[in-house]
Motif scaffolding. Structure first.
Motif, PDB file in Angstrom:
ATOM      1  N   TYR A  55       0.700  45.107  17.935  1.00 48.58           N
ATOM      2  CA  TYR A  55      -0.073  44.137  17.161  1.00 48.58           C
ATOM      3  C   TYR A  55       0.317  44.199  15.681  1.00 48.58           C
ATOM      4  N   ALA A  56       0.454  45.416  15.156  1.00 47.54           N
ATOM      5  CA  ALA A  56       0.811  45.564  13.742  1.00 47.54           C
ATOM      6  C   ALA A  56       2.168  44.923  13.456  1.00 47.54           C
ATOM      7  N   LYS A  57       3.099  45.050  14.390  1.00 44.72           N
ATOM      8  CA  LYS A  57       4.421  44.463  14.194  1.00 44.72           C
ATOM      9  C   LYS A  57       4.338  42.930  14.236  1.00 44.72           C
ATOM     10  N   ALA A  58       3.577  42.372  15.210  1.00 41.95           N
ATOM     11  CA  ALA A  58       3.422  40.913  15.276  1.00 41.95           C
ATOM     12  C   ALA A  58       2.764  40.377  14.003  1.00 41.95           C
ATOM     13  N   ARG A  59       1.795  41.128  13.459  1.00 40.45           N
ATOM     14  CA  ARG A  59       1.129  40.727  12.218  1.00 40.45           C
ATOM     15  C   ARG A  59       2.092  40.800  11.039  1.00 40.45           C
ATOM     16  N   GLU A  60       2.916  41.804  11.020  1.00 41.59           N
ATOM     17  CA  GLU A  60       3.906  41.940   9.944  1.00 41.59           C
ATOM     18  C   GLU A  60       4.845  40.743   9.930  1.00 41.59           C
ATOM     19  N   TRP A  61       5.320  40.339  11.107  1.00 42.83           N
ATOM     20  CA  TRP A  61       6.216  39.181  11.197  1.00 42.83           C
ATOM     21  C   TRP A  61       5.492  37.906  10.774  1.00 42.83           C
ATOM     22  N   MET A  62       4.218  37.798  11.140  1.00 46.64           N
ATOM     23  CA  MET A  62       3.436  36.619  10.755  1.00 46.64           C
ATOM     24  C   MET A  62       3.282  36.555   9.235  1.00 46.64           C
ATOM     25  N   ASP A  63       2.876  37.654   8.625  1.00 49.85           N
ATOM     26  CA  ASP A  63       2.652  37.664   7.180  1.00 49.85           C
ATOM     27  C   ASP A  63       3.938  37.381   6.419  1.00 49.85           C
ATOM     28  N   ALA A  64       5.047  37.882   6.923  1.00 48.84           N
ATOM     29  CA  ALA A  64       6.329  37.625   6.265  1.00 48.84           C
ATOM     30  C   ALA A  64       6.672  36.147   6.321  1.00 48.84           C
ATOM     31  N   GLU A 119       3.847  31.200  15.206  1.00 43.60           N
ATOM     32  CA  GLU A 119       3.502  32.070  16.324  1.00 43.60           C
ATOM     33  C   GLU A 119       4.449  33.272  16.354  1.00 43.60           C
ATOM     34  N   THR A 120       3.876  34.463  16.521  1.00 44.77           N
ATOM     35  CA  THR A 120       4.702  35.653  16.722  1.00 44.77           C
ATOM     36  C   THR A 120       4.256  36.364  17.992  1.00 44.77           C
ATOM     37  N   TYR A 121       5.176  37.135  18.564  1.00 46.53           N
ATOM     38  CA  TYR A 121       4.941  37.830  19.830  1.00 46.53           C
ATOM     39  C   TYR A 121       5.695  39.152  19.779  1.00 46.53           C
ATOM     40  N   CYS A 122       5.001  40.235  20.135  1.00 48.68           N
ATOM     41  CA  CYS A 122       5.657  41.541  20.143  1.00 48.68           C
ATOM     42  C   CYS A 122       5.300  42.287  21.421  1.00 48.68           C
ATOM     43  N   PRO A 123       6.276  42.578  22.274  1.00 47.88           N
ATOM     44  CA  PRO A 123       6.016  43.407  23.451  1.00 47.88           C
ATOM     45  C   PRO A 123       5.663  44.829  23.032  1.00 47.88           C
ATOM     46  N   ALA A 124       4.773  45.459  23.780  1.00 45.35           N
ATOM     47  CA  ALA A 124       4.388  46.844  23.500  1.00 45.35           C
ATOM     48  C   ALA A 124       5.334  47.810  24.183  1.00 45.35           C
ATOM     49  N   SER A 125       5.383  49.021  23.659  1.00 42.17           N
ATOM     50  CA  SER A 125       6.290  50.032  24.210  1.00 42.17           C
ATOM     51  C   SER A 125       5.867  50.515  25.587  1.00 42.17           C
ATOM     52  N   ALA A 157       1.369  41.656  22.051  1.00 39.74           N
ATOM     53  CA  ALA A 157       0.509  41.021  21.049  1.00 39.74           C
ATOM     54  C   ALA A 157       1.045  39.646  20.719  1.00 39.74           C
ATOM     55  N   ARG A 158       0.136  38.685  20.598  1.00 36.29           N
ATOM     56  CA  ARG A 158       0.480  37.306  20.265  1.00 36.29           C
ATOM     57  C   ARG A 158      -0.475  36.832  19.177  1.00 36.29           C
ATOM     58  N   ILE A 159       0.059  36.332  18.080  1.00 40.38           N
ATOM     59  CA  ILE A 159      -0.756  35.853  16.965  1.00 40.38           C
ATOM     60  C   ILE A 159      -0.256  34.471  16.578  1.00 40.38           C
ATOM     61  N   ASP A 197      -6.143  42.685  11.948  1.00 42.76           N
ATOM     62  CA  ASP A 197      -5.956  43.864  12.792  1.00 42.76           C
ATOM     63  C   ASP A 197      -6.399  43.512  14.210  1.00 42.76           C
ATOM     64  N   LEU A 198      -5.991  44.333  15.158  1.00 39.22           N
ATOM     65  CA  LEU A 198      -6.364  44.107  16.551  1.00 39.22           C
ATOM     66  C   LEU A 198      -7.887  44.260  16.709  1.00 39.22           C
ATOM     67  N   VAL A 199      -8.552  43.195  17.124  1.00 39.59           N
ATOM     68  CA  VAL A 199      -9.992  43.232  17.388  1.00 39.59           C
ATOM     69  C   VAL A 199     -10.215  43.732  18.811  1.00 39.59           C
ATOM     70  N   VAL A 200     -11.056  44.732  18.962  1.00 36.54           N
ATOM     71  CA  VAL A 200     -11.404  45.244  20.294  1.00 36.54           C
ATOM     72  C   VAL A 200     -12.785  44.688  20.655  1.00 36.54           C
ATOM     73  N   ALA A 201     -12.826  43.918  21.717  1.00 34.76           N
ATOM     74  CA  ALA A 201     -14.071  43.296  22.151  1.00 34.76           C
ATOM     75  C   ALA A 201     -14.915  44.301  22.920  1.00 34.76           C
ATOM     76  N   ASN A 202     -16.187  44.364  22.611  1.00 30.53           N
ATOM     77  CA  ASN A 202     -17.149  45.219  23.302  1.00 30.53           C
ATOM     78  C   ASN A 202     -16.629  46.658  23.470  1.00 30.53           C
ATOM     79  N   PRO A 203     -16.362  47.323  22.336  1.00 29.13           N
ATOM     80  CA  PRO A 203     -15.772  48.670  22.395  1.00 29.13           C
ATOM     81  C   PRO A 203     -16.742  49.685  23.033  1.00 29.13           C
TER      82      PRO A 203
END
Length: 412
Positions: free
Chosen positions: A289-298, A370-376, A382-384, A405-411
């Motif tokens: 998610y952090a990587k997809a957000r980084e690409w979006m902000d850039a 739109e950005t998309y980053c596969p997780a390891s 993550a898709r933003i 940041d990644l929102v966690v629903a009903n943690p």
């Protein structure tokens, strides 16, 4: 500080200036007529549902949008003629006073071949159009067509009409949004802001992807949507690779889930992804998610009048850097597209096309990034997505549901 872009209530009221629909109709038709005047065409013959709405300011049920039976003729007179489905033409005569009643005609060409061309409907329609062009002094001049059935194209050619492409010209006309169009886009996005709040509240283990899609459809129509075009709901192991759909999968604890809500309000569309965790999240999911957000902000940081779409695409990773063999295989993942009456307008931003055919950004453009980053972990992702307005003061964002940041629903 700049005031937020307006997203007022949806009713017409006497105490606030909201969308001016008369001004909106004039703006769109003037843009189309100017595009026609600057071309080699004597007229545009339009079958694209969005071009018809842009020029005639009419709309009927989406079920007819792909049947190729509605069409409009725009000549240099600036008065569009419309052929519509059965009684819709009579409805326009009563409720669309900006059109000459004589220019609202019933039309039928065959419903994508369901009535064979041998029945003669296309032949008579082309004969009528040709006669109108002759009466307007446009005989022999090229006719621009946006999209067309082969049988209709062949009939136009058989009757001696020279057919050229006008979709490029219409997309150019639709490129710069007026203040009214931007307000409608913002109102449409505000509706989706609320739907995401609803999704966060119900996103718990045991609910299915299709149940969330059903809830989102219901809420959007309750709020006044005129068309929910599509909703993607993707969770768990379905996140990577991205299937661009929804299923009946039961959502489970720890899933990463992303959604895309595509609907329109008074014709103006959203394309609005958000990614959520379900109950908890893993380090791998948060890293993606952090990587997809980084690409979006850039990408957003590049947006300004005069910048090129190649500059946006350049800040995104190459396809081979996130697991794809080439840019065609990864198309639509690191991606931008214009928004308006259509979901995919200009500019289209991608490494596939923008590096060799860049488009200069101009104030008044509206597009989604739109950005998309596969997780390891090999299956999460993550898709933003953010909807952006280009202004002289920099980019303005229409999509306001939290995505820093990644929102966690009903943690737990």
């Amino acid at each position: 500080m700049s005031r937020p872009l307006a997203a007022p209530g949806h009713m017409a009221v006497d105490y606030e200036q909201r969308v001016d629909f008369d001004r909106l109709r004039r703006y769109r038709l003037e843009r189309a007529v100017k595009s026609l005047a600057g071309s080699s065409c004597g007229a545009f013959l339009l079958f694209d549902f969005y071009n018809i709405r842009y020029t005639t300011q009419t709309w009927i049920g989406g079920a007819l949008g792909d049947k190729m039976t509605r069409y409009a003729l725009l000549t240099r007179s600036g008065k569009p003629a419309l052929w519509d489905f059965g009684s819709a033409a009579r409805h326009h005569k009563l409720y669309s006073p900006w059109l000459d009643p004589d220019d609202c005609r019933a039309g039928m060409l065959g419903m994508r071949g369901a009535i064979a061309p041998a029945a003669g409907l296309m032949e008579s329609a082309v004969r009528e159009i040709k006669g109108m062009l002759e009466d307007a002094g446009l005989a022999g001049e090229p006719v621009g067509v946006d999209i067309v059935e082969p049988a209709f194209l062949f009939e136009m050619q058989r009757q001696g009409l020279k057919v050229v492409d006008c979709q490029q010209l219409m997309l150019d006309a639709r490129l710069i949004k007026s203040a009214d169009e931007i307000m409608l886009l913002n109102q449409a996005a505000a509706m989706v802001d609320g739907v995401y709040q609803d999704i966060v509240e119900v996103l718990k283990p045991g609910i299915r992807e299709n149940e969330i899609v059903a809830m989102a459809n219901k809420r959007l129509y309750e709020m006044g949507s005129d068309q929910v075009e599509a909703i993607n709901a993707v969770s768990g192991e379905r996140c990577n690779p991205h299937p661009h759909n929804f299923s009946d999968r039961i959502i489970r604890p720890g899933d990463q889930a992303f959604f895309d809500i595509i609907h329109s309000y008074n014709g103006y569309r959203t394309c609005y992804y958000r990614t959520l965790g379900v109950g908890r999240s893993t380090a791998s999911q948060r890293e993606a998610y952090a990587k997809a957000r980084e690409w979006m902000d850039a990408a957003i940081a590049v947006v300004r009048p005069g910048a090129g779409t190649d500059e946006i695409a350049a800040v995104w990773p190459k396809a081979t850097e996130f697991g794809f063999e080439n840019e065609m295989a990864a198309f639509g993942l690191q991606f931008g597209h214009g928004l308006g009456l259509g979901l995919h307008e200009r500019p289209i931003i991608s490494r596939l096309n923008s590096m060799t055919s860049p488009v200069e950004l101009r104030s008044g453009m509206v597009f989604a990034l739109e950005t998309y980053c596969p997780a390891s972990d090999g299956f999460s992702a993550a898709r933003i997505e953010e909807e952006v307005v280009v202004t002289d003061d920099g980019p303005r964002i229409l999509t306001l549901f939290p995505a820093e940041d990644l929102v966690v629903a009903n943690p737990y």
